[in-house]
Design an enzyme around this catalytic site. Structure first.
Site, mmCIF file in Angstrom:
data_model
loop_
_atom_site.group_PDB
_atom_site.id
_atom_site.type_symbol
_atom_site.label_atom_id
_atom_site.label_comp_id
_atom_site.label_asym_id
_atom_site.label_seq_id
_atom_site.Cartn_x
_atom_site.Cartn_y
_atom_site.Cartn_z
ATOM 1 C CB SER A 112 -0.949 0.020 1.204
ATOM 2 O OG SER A 112 -0.231 0.156 2.412
ATOM 3 C CE LYS A 167 -2.974 2.405 4.657
ATOM 4 N NZ LYS A 167 -2.720 1.430 3.580
#
Length: 248
Positions: free
Chosen positions: A60, A132
């Site tokens: 990701s 993230k």
């Protein structure tokens, strides 16, 4: 009398030397014990409150982070120092973001981790958290996408080409549109691999309060370096030039 004085002086001197030597040995031993105790306390404190190691189980954050990378996280941020736009953060699941419990594989520590762990600078690597990039801070308005396919923060389009990864042919910096105002005490985070990241945009649902946002209390810390594999070693940048016009 002179003979007695001359004869006893060396004896007294030797006794004094032995006493001082014994005293010095005891002091040395005490100092060693104190140093060891302080070192243990500090190492536990550092390991518990300052730095942790994490394993990257997914793609990701490609290309910034690759699968199976190991990173170090500064746990003082945001406890003692504020987060900034562009920071890479590790956080606990806000609710339903992880498909299941994920753990780092039971492999030997890499050399850097072994050294840092030996001196108390890291805890064992884990992967039961998410990683993230911070795009929106509390109070920010974040939207996507402009006519040129860019994410905007507080009305300022940001050029993310330095770190985002898009599938071939993708025109927009995010695969689905959104416009949100980040609540106080929360963050809006996106993965650098925009087409393959279960991030704020992915979990956001219009008219569903709290969906997509990450509470600041869930933030474990800011990732600052890739430690393994050695070919990937790098400091993690927050790209202040990208967000220069977005700060309020």
């Amino acid at each position: 009398m002179k003979y007695t004085a001359v004869a006893t002086a060396p004896t007294e001197q030797k006794a004094g030397q032995k006493k001082r030597k014994k005293h010095g040995t005891l002091r040395f031993a005490r100092d060693v014990v104190v140093v060891l105790v302080v070192a243990v306390i500090l190492s536990i404190g550092v390991k518990t409150f300052l730095v942790r190691a994490f394993y990257i189980p997914s793609a990701s954050m490609t290309n910034t982070l690759q699968m199976h990378d190991r990173i170090l996280v500064n746990e003082l941020i945001p406890k003692l120092s504020p987060l900034h736009h562009g920071d890479v953060v590790v956080f606990t699941d806000p609710g339903g973001w992880l498909p299941g419990e994920v753990k780092a594989p039971a492999t030997e520590q890499n050399p850097m981790e072994w050294v840092l762990s030996a001196i108390g600078l890291t805890a064992p690597a884990t992967s039961d958290n998410l990683v993230k990039r911070v795009i929106g801070l509390p109070g920010d308005t974040v939207s996507c996408c402009t006519a040129f396919g860019q994410v905007s923060v507080n009305g300022t389009p940001i050029n993310e080409q330095q770190y985002i990864h898009l599938n071939n042919g993708a025109q927009d910096a995010y695969p689905r549109p959104f416009e949100v105002t980040v609540p106080e005490g929360s963050l809006w985070v996106l993965g650098d691999n925009r087409d393959n990241s279960g991030d704020s945009g992915y979990h956001y649902r219009a008219n569903v309060p709290g969906s997509g946002f990450v509470p600041l209390r869930n933030v474990v810390g800011r990732a600052f370096v890739i430690t393994w594999p050695s070919a990937h070693w790098a400091w993690l940048d927050d790209y202040p030039d990208v967000f220069a016009g977005a700060d309020r």
